[in-house]
Scaffold this motif. Sequence first.
Motif, PDB file in Angstrom:
ATOM      1  N   GLU A  63       0.963  -1.194  -0.028  1.00 53.73           N
ATOM      2  CA  GLU A  63      -0.080  -0.040  -0.078  1.00 53.73           C
ATOM      3  C   GLU A  63       0.871   1.158   0.017  1.00 53.73           C
ATOM      4  O   GLU A  63       0.402   2.291  -0.463  1.00 53.73           O
ATOM      5  CB  GLU A  63      -0.984  -0.067   1.239  1.00 53.73           C
ATOM      6  CG  GLU A  63      -1.922  -1.164   1.308  1.00 53.73           C
ATOM      7  CD  GLU A  63      -2.785  -1.134   2.541  1.00 53.73           C
ATOM      8  OE1 GLU A  63      -2.373  -1.124   3.438  1.00 53.73           O
ATOM      9  OE2 GLU A  63      -3.861  -1.354   2.424  1.00 53.73           O
ATOM     10  N   PHE A  64       2.043   1.293   0.617  1.00 53.17           N
ATOM     11  CA  PHE A  64       2.808   2.511   0.859  1.00 53.17           C
ATOM     12  C   PHE A  64       4.294   2.484   0.238  1.00 53.17           C
ATOM     13  O   PHE A  64       4.997   3.491   0.175  1.00 53.17           O
ATOM     14  CB  PHE A  64       3.000   2.816   2.205  1.00 53.17           C
ATOM     15  CG  PHE A  64       1.602   3.213   2.806  1.00 53.17           C
ATOM     16  CD1 PHE A  64       0.794   4.221   2.763  1.00 53.17           C
ATOM     17  CD2 PHE A  64       0.902   1.878   3.793  1.00 53.17           C
ATOM     18  CE1 PHE A  64      -0.286   4.586   3.471  1.00 53.17           C
ATOM     19  CE2 PHE A  64      -0.157   2.343   4.421  1.00 53.17           C
ATOM     20  CZ  PHE A  64      -0.741   3.492   4.061  1.00 53.17           C
ATOM     21  N   ASP A  65       4.702   1.175  -0.260  1.00 50.50           N
ATOM     22  CA  ASP A  65       6.107   1.197  -0.863  1.00 50.50           C
ATOM     23  C   ASP A  65       6.019  -0.149  -1.490  1.00 50.50           C
ATOM     24  O   ASP A  65       5.207  -0.453  -2.147  1.00 50.50           O
ATOM     25  CB  ASP A  65       7.064   0.928   0.569  1.00 50.50           C
ATOM     26  CG  ASP A  65       8.491   1.290   0.195  1.00 50.50           C
ATOM     27  OD1 ASP A  65       8.463   2.563  -0.102  1.00 50.50           O
ATOM     28  OD2 ASP A  65       9.432   0.496   0.199  1.00 50.50           O
ATOM     29  N   TYR A  66       7.344  -0.428  -1.992  1.00 47.35           N
ATOM     30  CA  TYR A  66       7.667  -1.519  -2.838  1.00 47.35           C
ATOM     31  C   TYR A  66       8.736  -2.492  -2.037  1.00 47.35           C
ATOM     32  O   TYR A  66       8.966  -2.232  -1.011  1.00 47.35           O
ATOM     33  CB  TYR A  66       8.136  -0.998  -4.187  1.00 47.35           C
ATOM     34  CG  TYR A  66       9.398  -0.007  -3.983  1.00 47.35           C
ATOM     35  CD1 TYR A  66      10.680  -0.845  -4.024  1.00 47.35           C
ATOM     36  CD2 TYR A  66       9.231   1.427  -4.035  1.00 47.35           C
ATOM     37  CE1 TYR A  66      11.945   0.176  -3.935  1.00 47.35           C
ATOM     38  CE2 TYR A  66      10.650   2.005  -4.027  1.00 47.35           C
ATOM     39  CZ  TYR A  66      11.799   1.586  -3.894  1.00 47.35           C
ATOM     40  OH  TYR A  66      12.809   2.355  -3.652  1.00 47.35           O
ATOM     41  N   ALA A  67       9.127  -3.462  -2.689  1.00 44.16           N
ATOM     42  CA  ALA A  67      10.082  -4.293  -2.458  1.00 44.16           C
ATOM     43  C   ALA A  67      11.047  -4.742  -3.376  1.00 44.16           C
ATOM     44  O   ALA A  67      10.767  -4.562  -4.700  1.00 44.16           O
ATOM     45  CB  ALA A  67       9.288  -5.840  -1.999  1.00 44.16           C
ATOM     46  N   THR A  68      12.377  -5.281  -3.024  1.00 43.91           N
ATOM     47  CA  THR A  68      13.454  -5.314  -3.865  1.00 43.91           C
ATOM     48  C   THR A  68      13.851  -6.725  -3.518  1.00 43.91           C
ATOM     49  O   THR A  68      14.327  -7.179  -2.236  1.00 43.91           O
ATOM     50  CB  THR A  68      14.379  -4.102  -3.902  1.00 43.91           C
ATOM     51  OG1 THR A  68      14.981  -4.273  -2.703  1.00 43.91           O
ATOM     52  CG2 THR A  68      13.714  -2.915  -4.526  1.00 43.91           C
ATOM     53  N   GLN A  69      14.276  -7.335  -4.675  1.00 44.14           N
ATOM     54  CA  GLN A  69      15.237  -8.506  -4.511  1.00 44.14           C
ATOM     55  C   GLN A  69      16.508  -8.600  -5.253  1.00 44.14           C
ATOM     56  O   GLN A  69      16.130  -8.555  -6.502  1.00 44.14           O
ATOM     57  CB  GLN A  69      14.330  -9.822  -4.695  1.00 44.14           C
ATOM     58  CG  GLN A  69      14.983 -11.363  -4.330  1.00 44.14           C
ATOM     59  CD  GLN A  69      13.926 -12.312  -4.690  1.00 44.14           C
ATOM     60  OE1 GLN A  69      13.906 -12.844  -3.761  1.00 44.14           O
ATOM     61  NE2 GLN A  69      13.319 -12.562  -5.481  1.00 44.14           N
ATOM     62  N   LEU A  70      17.659  -8.656  -4.775  1.00 45.36           N
ATOM     63  CA  LEU A  70      19.056  -8.716  -5.312  1.00 45.36           C
ATOM     64  C   LEU A  70      19.464 -10.125  -5.312  1.00 45.36           C
ATOM     65  O   LEU A  70      19.772 -10.709  -4.387  1.00 45.36           O
ATOM     66  CB  LEU A  70      19.913  -7.627  -4.880  1.00 45.36           C
ATOM     67  CG  LEU A  70      19.470  -6.354  -4.785  1.00 45.36           C
ATOM     68  CD1 LEU A  70      20.571  -5.316  -4.143  1.00 45.36           C
ATOM     69  CD2 LEU A  70      18.861  -5.491  -6.240  1.00 45.36           C
ATOM     70  N   VAL A  71      20.045 -10.717  -6.327  1.00 46.87           N
ATOM     71  CA  VAL A  71      20.771 -11.802  -6.319  1.00 46.87           C
ATOM     72  C   VAL A  71      21.954 -11.700  -7.176  1.00 46.87           C
ATOM     73  O   VAL A  71      22.060 -11.246  -8.515  1.00 46.87           O
ATOM     74  CB  VAL A  71      20.040 -12.822  -7.219  1.00 46.87           C
ATOM     75  CG1 VAL A  71      20.714 -14.266  -6.954  1.00 46.87           C
ATOM     76  CG2 VAL A  71      18.700 -13.364  -6.512  1.00 46.87           C
ATOM     77  N   ASN A  72      23.163 -11.876  -6.399  1.00 49.53           N
ATOM     78  CA  ASN A  72      24.464 -11.795  -7.202  1.00 49.53           C
ATOM     79  C   ASN A  72      25.176 -13.180  -7.270  1.00 49.53           C
ATOM     80  O   ASN A  72      25.395 -13.773  -6.079  1.00 49.53           O
ATOM     81  CB  ASN A  72      25.287 -10.953  -6.436  1.00 49.53           C
ATOM     82  CG  ASN A  72      24.865  -9.285  -6.419  1.00 49.53           C
ATOM     83  OD1 ASN A  72      24.536  -8.912  -7.602  1.00 49.53           O
ATOM     84  ND2 ASN A  72      24.697  -9.077  -5.202  1.00 49.53           N
ATOM     85  N   LEU A  73      25.325 -13.820  -8.466  1.00 46.29           N
ATOM     86  CA  LEU A  73      26.068 -14.905  -8.501  1.00 46.29           C
ATOM     87  C   LEU A  73      27.191 -14.956  -9.295  1.00 46.29           C
ATOM     88  O   LEU A  73      27.035 -14.458 -10.445  1.00 46.29           O
ATOM     89  CB  LEU A  73      24.832 -16.110  -9.160  1.00 46.29           C
ATOM     90  CG  LEU A  73      25.224 -17.578  -9.117  1.00 46.29           C
ATOM     91  CD1 LEU A  73      23.842 -18.220  -9.437  1.00 46.29           C
ATOM     92  CD2 LEU A  73      26.221 -18.224 -10.464  1.00 46.29           C
TER      93      LEU A  73
END
Length: 317
Positions: free
Chosen positions: A129-139
Amino acid sequence: MTVDPLLLDPPRLDPRHYEPARVPYEVRRYSGTPDTLGVGRPGKVGLLELAFEKIGERTELTGHYQKSPLQIMRPLYFDLARPDLAVTFLMSTGGGILQADRLRTDLRCGADTATHFTTQAATKVYRMEFDYATQLVNLDAGPRAYVEYLPEPVIPFVDSRLYQRTVLTVDPTATVLAGETVLAGRLARGERNAYQVFASDLEVRRPDGRLVALDTVRLEPAGAGVTGPAVLAGHDVMASLYAITPLAPAMLVADTLHEALSAFDLLYGVSVLPDDSGAWLRLLGSDTRACAAALRAAWDAVRRLLIGAPAPALRKT
């Protein structure tokens, strides 16, 4: 391996470490202050760092740091055709991704290692409702490493907003098979393309930083739409498989993927990657089981081609 977080540059809990350097405008415009736990609060920053080395006759976990909600159990060795291969299930204690979550996973696979990474279950992205999400993957795949990164699908729930960035740094002598699948939503509930935005960037780079390939996905159902013939064409599943390898010519890898998918009644395309570095496929469908079976068939076929071993059965229930 234990690393003092204060010696890292930047430290693990510094936003510069877990925040993406750039968030696409399509996602960034939803930035806000949640009325629940905000960015950086306990449980909102998930970190997972794994390092693997070849020791003796098999690949061993030699470095491990985790911060909830990301975690693993110990690696398993049940691939009868490749007993040296370490199978690691990436897990979350949170049950899914929530607004203001910032997740980062770093997987380092040293020289001559053999590893398989997958998730325990589908990644659920909840309403925001108020923000977003992030997902980082470094391989990172070192010299002559063989790495499989095949997570379960991402399921964006209604009103969710997610940006995920996957960076594959692959030595010219290494092989990486990487997959990505996204569903239109909770299909069993009749929920289709009700999320606000799903954005994904997948980069393939060499150890010197040179960009080999970039795959950019931006899905905004309320904006330009996603059901037209130029995007998802009314389908509910989009899946991709990338094979970066020097073990076979790129055209042969592409032909192998194409042949593996020819038995399925799905829309798909196969192409070689730049610099003869491998091949990739993308498929569309509306039957989740058929799409999963097609992706597995492609994985199995290219695996047999490259290392002469079939895909193992992965029991997750």
